[in-house]
Design an enzyme around this catalytic site. Structure first.
Site, short mmCIF file in Angstrom:
data_model
loop_
_atom_site.label_atom_id
_atom_site.label_comp_id
_atom_site.label_asym_id
_atom_site.label_seq_id
_atom_site.Cartn_x
_atom_site.Cartn_y
_atom_site.Cartn_z
N GLY A 116 1.55 -2.35 -6.26
CA GLY A 116 1.41 -1.04 -5.64
C GLY A 116 0.06 -0.43 -5.96
O GLY A 116 -0.96 -0.76 -5.35
N TRP B 32 0.82 -1.22 0.00
CA TRP B 32 0.00 0.00 0.00
C TRP B 32 0.85 1.27 0.00
O TRP B 32 0.34 2.37 -0.20
CB TRP B 32 -0.94 -0.01 1.21
CG TRP B 32 -2.05 -1.02 1.13
CD1 TRP B 32 -2.20 -2.03 0.21
CD2 TRP B 32 -3.19 -1.13 2.00
NE1 TRP B 32 -3.35 -2.74 0.46
CE2 TRP B 32 -3.98 -2.20 1.56
CE3 TRP B 32 -3.61 -0.41 3.12
CZ2 TRP B 32 -5.17 -2.59 2.19
CZ3 TRP B 32 -4.80 -0.79 3.76
CH2 TRP B 32 -5.56 -1.86 3.29
N LYS B 33 2.16 1.12 0.30
CA LYS B 33 3.07 2.28 0.39
C LYS B 33 2.50 3.32 1.35
O LYS B 33 1.87 2.95 2.33
CB LYS B 33 3.33 2.83 -1.02
CG LYS B 33 3.83 1.73 -1.97
CD LYS B 33 4.40 2.26 -3.25
CE LYS B 33 4.88 1.09 -4.10
NZ LYS B 33 5.55 1.50 -5.34
N GLU C 145 11.57 -6.42 -8.76
CA GLU C 145 10.89 -5.18 -9.12
C GLU C 145 11.84 -4.26 -9.90
O GLU C 145 12.63 -3.54 -9.29
CB GLU C 145 10.42 -4.45 -7.86
CG GLU C 145 9.42 -5.22 -7.04
CD GLU C 145 8.50 -4.29 -6.25
OE1 GLU C 145 7.30 -4.54 -6.25
OE2 GLU C 145 8.98 -3.30 -5.67
#
Ligand code: 13P
Length: 249
Positions: free
Chosen positions: A234, A11-12, A167
């Site tokens: 994300g 979720w950052k 990533e």
């Protein structure tokens, strides 16, 4: 060996506590899939309300960061025992945003991996190259080096429980996804590095995710690849689309 897929949302720095609870309610029925591990990695302040909101569901709880000491004078930090008591199972370590914005290096990242295992948390260890390294053609060497540094003194039994997230930095939040073949190439290479460092059984057990602009339309193709065992998502983890990724087939 058939590895169980793991689809995790990162979720950052998004979602206030009330928004987090609302998102859990929105996603609740959409993320049901018995064949997949579903994880929400959430900001520290959302951990307690999200733990409550996902009770009785198939969703597992993850955190985005912690510090390697158990307690003490480390203003602003949160410890592994704190996460563990709150019900956290997975912990993201070595995300490129922590490396690049907060200056985390491989020595700290390695210490975090070891501490997470010692505390009973499962690390999601991130690696990946910049656009410059991709263009220079040296990305595979770079990623292999990250893995070797970050797993120094980590045992084979621990690596069997590890999740690695590939990533590519150039694909994060840019809308530019690595093609399924590009992602597969690196995930396969990471598995070979693990086989070389440990053994084939360990390499076959470790789960390797792809992350970087993964969404409802590209997930199925990425997840069909032999060495891609899941996704670290994300932007698309904050929307009902996340349910489509979890139910990619
Ligand atoms: P996006 O899915 O927003 O590109 O982010 C990927 C990521 O960094 C997950 O950790």
């Amino acid at each position: 060996m058939a590895r169980r897929k793991i689809i995790a949302g990162n979720w950052k720095m998004n979602m206030t506590p009330s928004q987090a609870v609302e998102l859990c309610a929105t996603l609740k029925d959409l993320v049901v899939n018995d064949a997949v591990d579903v994880v929400y990695c959430v900001p520290a302040i959302d951990i307690v309300p999200v733990a409550e909101a996902i009770k009785g569901t198939n969703v597992k709880l993850g955190a985005e960061n912690f510090y390697i000491e158990d307690k003490g004078a480390f203003t602003g930090e949160i410890s592994a025992p704190m996460l563990k008591e709150a019900g956290v199972e997975y912990i993201i370590i070595g995300h490129s945003e922590r490396r690049d914005i907060f200056g985390e290096n491989d020595i700290l990242i390695n210490a975090k991996v070891k501490k997470a295992f010692a505390a009973g948390l499962k690390p999601i260890l991130c690696c990946g190259e910049s656009l410059a390294l991709r263009k220079a053609g040296t990305y595979k060497e770079w990623i292999a080096r990250q893995i070797k540094w970050d797993l120094t003194d980590v045992t084979a039994d621990q690596v069997k429980e590890l999740v690695i997230a590939y990533e590519p930095i150039w694909a994060i939040g840019t809308g530019e996804t690595a093609t399924a073949d590009q992602a597969q190439e690196v995930c396969k290479m990471i598995r070979e590095v693990i086989a070389e460092m440990y053994d084939v059984a360990t390499a076959e057990a470790v789960r390797i995710q792809y992350g970087g602009s993964m969404n409802a339309s590209n997930a199925a193709e990425l997840l069909s690849k032999d060495d891609i065992d899941g996704g670290l998502i994300g932007g698309a983890a904050l929307k009902p689309d996340f349910g489509k990724i979890v139910n990619y087939k």
